[in-house]
Write a protein that holds these residues in place. Structure first.
Motif, PDB file in Angstrom:
ATOM      1  N   PRO A   1      43.083  48.877  41.973  1.00 31.13           N
ATOM      2  CA  PRO A   1      43.932  48.450  40.846  1.00 31.13           C
ATOM      3  C   PRO A   1      45.388  48.224  41.240  1.00 31.13           C
ATOM      4  O   PRO A   1      46.039  47.310  40.727  1.00 31.13           O
ATOM      5  CB  PRO A   1      43.784  49.619  39.858  1.00 31.13           C
ATOM      6  N   SER A   2      45.883  49.030  42.177  1.00 33.20           N
ATOM      7  CA  SER A   2      47.279  48.867  42.604  1.00 33.20           C
ATOM      8  C   SER A   2      47.494  47.523  43.287  1.00 33.20           C
ATOM      9  O   SER A   2      48.579  46.921  43.161  1.00 33.20           O
ATOM     10  CB  SER A   2      47.676  49.997  43.548  1.00 33.20           C
TER      11      SER A   2
ATOM     12  N   GLN B   1      45.485  44.801  42.734  1.00 35.33           N
ATOM     13  CA  GLN B   1      45.222  43.783  41.723  1.00 35.33           C
ATOM     14  C   GLN B   1      46.441  43.573  40.815  1.00 35.33           C
ATOM     15  O   GLN B   1      46.734  42.454  40.395  1.00 35.33           O
ATOM     16  CB  GLN B   1      44.011  44.182  40.886  1.00 35.33           C
ATOM     17  N   ARG B   2      47.164  44.639  40.532  1.00 33.82           N
ATOM     18  CA  ARG B   2      48.332  44.551  39.648  1.00 33.82           C
ATOM     19  C   ARG B   2      49.544  43.957  40.336  1.00 33.82           C
ATOM     20  O   ARG B   2      50.525  43.579  39.644  1.00 33.82           O
ATOM     21  CB  ARG B   2      48.692  45.945  39.123  1.00 33.82           C
ATOM     22  N   THR B   3      49.519  43.828  41.652  1.00 31.07           N
ATOM     23  CA  THR B   3      50.717  43.401  42.383  1.00 31.07           C
ATOM     24  C   THR B   3      50.500  42.132  43.182  1.00 31.07           C
ATOM     25  O   THR B   3      51.242  41.844  44.133  1.00 31.07           O
ATOM     26  CB  THR B   3      51.194  44.516  43.327  1.00 31.07           C
TER      27      THR B   3
ATOM     28  N   ILE C   1      52.253  52.801  42.009  1.00 25.00           N
ATOM     29  CA  ILE C   1      51.074  52.786  41.137  1.00 25.00           C
ATOM     30  C   ILE C   1      50.073  53.848  41.584  1.00 25.00           C
ATOM     31  O   ILE C   1      49.532  54.603  40.770  1.00 25.00           O
ATOM     32  CB  ILE C   1      50.429  51.385  41.141  1.00 25.00           C
TER      33      ILE C   1
END
Length: 209
Positions: free
Chosen positions: A200-201, A203-205, A22
């Motif tokens: 964000p990387s 939060q997305r994982t 990401i």
């Protein structure tokens, strides 16, 4: 044509690869293949691609499968033109790799504790062995607390593999061992993670059971 990443949501090692992908704009080229595997119940699909039957395993667009999260991240570094997550040379390379080793080791000890506590039949569990693994986790946390400057800026534009390993390790502790309260004795590390976890990387994982 896309790559395939054989992984599982709870895996901190698979999460490391996803975070790097990401951060480096490669996630759209990767198809996630979620698998369930454990030492007593190995996944046969995974076994066909990786003789060690371990996640994560990357199936590249061309070539043989790539095992091991560090090696996969090194491969991903070859696919983008930005700042590398694994520095190629210089003093910073060794600092980053040292931080990575500590973060990765915490993950390894945590996963082994999880296996011992959940997968092994209760009558066969070994408390002293479990305590030994927990000591590795605590020692790693103490080292990171004392060397927080070497971990680097949690809000930097470009992350490195050491930071990602540490972030995934701390996330795994929260996920599987939330009652241990690691933050109390490690306030600087806790502050670093509070910022890093907002990327964000990360939060997305966030792992799920």
């Amino acid at each position: 044509m896309t790559m395939k990443l054989l992984t599982a949501s709870p895996s901190p090692f698979g999460r490391k690869v996803k975070v790097v992908a990401i951060e480096k704009g490669l996630m759209e080229r990767i198809e996630l293949v979620m698998l369930s595997t454990a030492p007593p119940t190995p996944n046969e699909e995974l076994a066909r691609e990786n003789p060690l039957i371990k996640i994560p395993t990357l199936l590249p667009e061309n070539g043989r499968p790539i095992p091991d999260s560090f090696v996969i991240c090194d491969y991903l570094d070859s696919l983008h033109g930005g700042e590398r997550v694994i520095p190629a040379s210089g003093a910073r390379r060794w600092e980053v790799l040292t931080v990575h080793t500590v973060g990765h080791g915490i993950c390894e000890a945590g996963v082994l504790c999880r296996y011992e506590s959940v997968l092994r039949p209760e009558e066969r569990r070994w408390p002293d062995w479990l305590a030994g693994q927990m000591r590795k986790i605590d020692g790693g946390l103490d080292w990171l607390e004392s060397n927080i400057a070497g971990v680097g800026n949690a809000g930097a534009a470009d992350v490195d593999i050491g930071q990602v390993a540490v972030g995934c390790a701390l996330g795994y502790l929260d996920f599987r061992f939330g009652d241990r309260g690691w933050r109390t004795a490690h306030p600087r590390l806790a502050g670093w993670y509070a910022e890093f976890a907002q990327r964000p990387s990360m939060q997305r994982t966030v792992p799920t059971a």
